[in-house]
Structure formats: C-alpha cells, structure tokens
Design a protein around this motif. Structure first.
Motif, PDB file in Angstrom:
ATOM      1  N   GLN A  33      79.347   5.320 122.691  1.00 29.12           N
ATOM      2  CA  GLN A  33      80.378   4.290 122.764  1.00 29.12           C
ATOM      3  C   GLN A  33      80.218   3.424 121.521  1.00 29.12           C
ATOM      4  OE1 GLN A  33      82.516   4.681 125.308  1.00 29.12           O
ATOM      5  NE2 GLN A  33      81.215   6.382 125.944  1.00 29.12           N
ATOM      6  N   VAL A  34      81.232   3.411 120.682  1.00 27.98           N
ATOM      7  CA  VAL A  34      81.155   2.694 119.413  1.00 27.98           C
ATOM      8  C   VAL A  34      82.401   1.823 119.272  1.00 27.98           C
ATOM      9  CG1 VAL A  34      80.984   2.921 116.899  1.00 27.98           C
ATOM     10  CG2 VAL A  34      79.879   4.621 118.378  1.00 27.98           C
ATOM     11  N   ALA A  35      82.185   0.566 118.897  1.00 30.51           N
ATOM     12  CA  ALA A  35      83.291  -0.361 118.644  1.00 30.51           C
ATOM     13  C   ALA A  35      83.360  -0.625 117.145  1.00 30.51           C
ATOM     14  CB  ALA A  35      83.072  -1.665 119.404  1.00 30.51           C
ATOM     15  N   TRP A  36      84.520  -0.435 116.575  1.00 24.75           N
ATOM     16  CA  TRP A  36      84.725  -0.637 115.144  1.00 24.75           C
ATOM     17  C   TRP A  36      85.470  -1.940 114.899  1.00 24.75           C
ATOM     18  CZ3 TRP A  36      82.802   2.699 111.571  1.00 24.75           C
ATOM     19  CH2 TRP A  36      82.372   3.944 112.049  1.00 24.75           C
ATOM     20  N   HIS A  37      85.081  -2.651 113.864  1.00 29.90           N
ATOM     21  CA  HIS A  37      85.850  -3.791 113.390  1.00 29.90           C
ATOM     22  C   HIS A  37      86.804  -3.222 112.347  1.00 29.90           C
ATOM     23  CE1 HIS A  37      86.572  -7.492 110.958  1.00 29.90           C
ATOM     24  NE2 HIS A  37      86.805  -7.924 112.180  1.00 29.90           N
ATOM     25  N   GLY A  45      79.608  -2.682 117.177  1.00 26.64           N
ATOM     26  CA  GLY A  45      78.585  -2.468 118.191  1.00 26.64           C
ATOM     27  C   GLY A  45      78.533  -1.013 118.596  1.00 26.64           C
ATOM     28  N   GLN A  46      77.414  -0.650 119.221  1.00 26.70           N
ATOM     29  CA  GLN A  46      77.246   0.747 119.631  1.00 26.70           C
ATOM     30  C   GLN A  46      76.265   0.867 120.779  1.00 26.70           C
ATOM     31  OE1 GLN A  46      75.408   2.981 116.493  1.00 26.70           O
ATOM     32  NE2 GLN A  46      73.614   1.684 116.436  1.00 26.70           N
ATOM     33  N   VAL A  47      76.453   1.899 121.561  1.00 25.02           N
ATOM     34  CA  VAL A  47      75.481   2.356 122.546  1.00 25.02           C
ATOM     35  C   VAL A  47      75.501   3.875 122.429  1.00 25.02           C
ATOM     36  CG1 VAL A  47      74.825   2.459 124.980  1.00 25.02           C
ATOM     37  CG2 VAL A  47      75.965   0.415 124.090  1.00 25.02           C
ATOM     38  N   LYS A  48      74.318   4.454 122.241  1.00 21.99           N
ATOM     39  CA  LYS A  48      74.240   5.910 122.068  1.00 21.99           C
ATOM     40  C   LYS A  48      73.400   6.508 123.184  1.00 21.99           C
ATOM     41  CE  LYS A  48      74.758   5.718 117.092  1.00 21.99           C
ATOM     42  NZ  LYS A  48      74.020   5.731 115.834  1.00 21.99           N
ATOM     43  N   LEU A  76      80.720  -7.800 123.960  1.00 19.38           N
ATOM     44  CA  LEU A  76      80.858  -6.445 123.427  1.00 19.38           C
ATOM     45  C   LEU A  76      79.751  -5.521 123.925  1.00 19.38           C
ATOM     46  CD1 LEU A  76      82.356  -4.445 121.670  1.00 19.38           C
ATOM     47  CD2 LEU A  76      81.127  -5.358 119.684  1.00 19.38           C
ATOM     48  N   ALA A  77      78.514  -5.973 123.895  1.00 16.70           N
ATOM     49  CA  ALA A  77      77.412  -5.128 124.363  1.00 16.70           C
ATOM     50  C   ALA A  77      77.615  -4.753 125.826  1.00 16.70           C
ATOM     51  CB  ALA A  77      76.068  -5.833 124.173  1.00 16.70           C
ATOM     52  N   ARG A  78      77.986  -5.720 126.653  1.00 21.60           N
ATOM     53  CA  ARG A  78      78.209  -5.467 128.078  1.00 21.60           C
ATOM     54  C   ARG A  78      79.299  -4.407 128.282  1.00 21.60           C
ATOM     55  NH1 ARG A  78      76.619  -8.482 131.844  1.00 21.60           N
ATOM     56  NH2 ARG A  78      76.488 -10.360 130.554  1.00 21.60           N
ATOM     57  N   ALA A  79      80.394  -4.531 127.534  1.00 23.61           N
ATOM     58  CA  ALA A  79      81.496  -3.574 127.661  1.00 23.61           C
ATOM     59  C   ALA A  79      81.062  -2.171 127.226  1.00 23.61           C
ATOM     60  CB  ALA A  79      82.688  -4.044 126.833  1.00 23.61           C
TER      61      ALA A  79
END
Length: 132
Positions: A33-37, A45-48, A76-79
């Motif tokens: 899960q990766v969020a891009w600006h 942010g990211q969670v792998k 963001l981390a929570r999402a």
C-alpha cells in the motif's frame, strides 16, 4: 529512506541490496500500500506487508511502515495499515504481526495498538562500549 532516517537499525542501502530484495520470497508488491504525493512525485507513505509462506501459518506481516515528515499526523499511516490488513485478509490470512521500536520518536507503538495490534512479546537490545 527519507521517512526512516534516524530510526533505530536503519542504514543506507548498499549496492545490490534492492536487486537481492526483489528475489526474496517475501518480496510481494501485490500486497503493498503506497500513497504518492502527486505534486512532488514523492512517496508520502507506505506499508509493505508480506506473507511468509515458509512459516506455514495463516499470518501476514505488516512491515516497512513509514510516512514522510511532510505528511505525518494526518491519518495516512492508519489508512495504509488498514488497507494492508485488508489485503492480507483477502489473501487468506487470519492475523498479522509487526515489530516496532518501542522508543520510536513518533510513538508508533501507540498507533499500532490503536489499529488493533497487541503486544505479545518484548525484546531488548543492550549495548556496552568496550574501552581499551
């Protein structure tokens, strides 16, 4: 790497680390899960997460969690963690684990507990300088 700068145990990658990582069985980008600006083209942010098939359990691992400084304290981390847990569930996992530095300056342990994780084990690292 920017988001993890200064965290315990994090060191800059060495030549060939990425290539080696992509050959490991725990390299599972379909779960990430990766969020891009968009404006800056940077990862916000990211969670792998990954599933360790060798453990023969229905347990995923939620790891490599980071949010860059400009995007912290916005949920963001929570999402990303929630999406990572859903991806693991959809892959057949019944639970997930993670490791955290309890002295993390951003109080990560509290965030993880608020996401439903519970402390089941504590480890301690002790160091003593050797003079002489």
């Amino acid at each position: 790497m920017d988001a993890l700068h200064g965290h315990w145990g994090v060191a800059p990658p060495k030549l060939g680390d990425f290539e080696r990582w992509t050959t490991l069985p725990t390299f599972q980008p379909h779960l990430w899960q990766v969020a891009w600006h968009v404006e800056s083209g940077r990862v916000a942010g990211q969670v792998k997460p990954f599933i360790n098939e060798e453990q023969n359990r229905r347990r995923g691992e939620t790891e490599f969690i980071s949010v860059g400084a400009p995007w912290r304290r916005r949920g963001l981390a929570r999402a990303l963690i929630a999406k990572a847990l859903h991806a693991q569930r959809d892959a057949g996992m019944s639970d997930s684990v993670l490791g955290v530095d309890a002295d993390n300056a951003h109080d990560a342990a509290r965030l993880y507990e608020s996401c439903g994780f519970r402390v089941t084990r504590r480890n301690m690292v002790l160091r003593k300088p050797l003079v002489g």
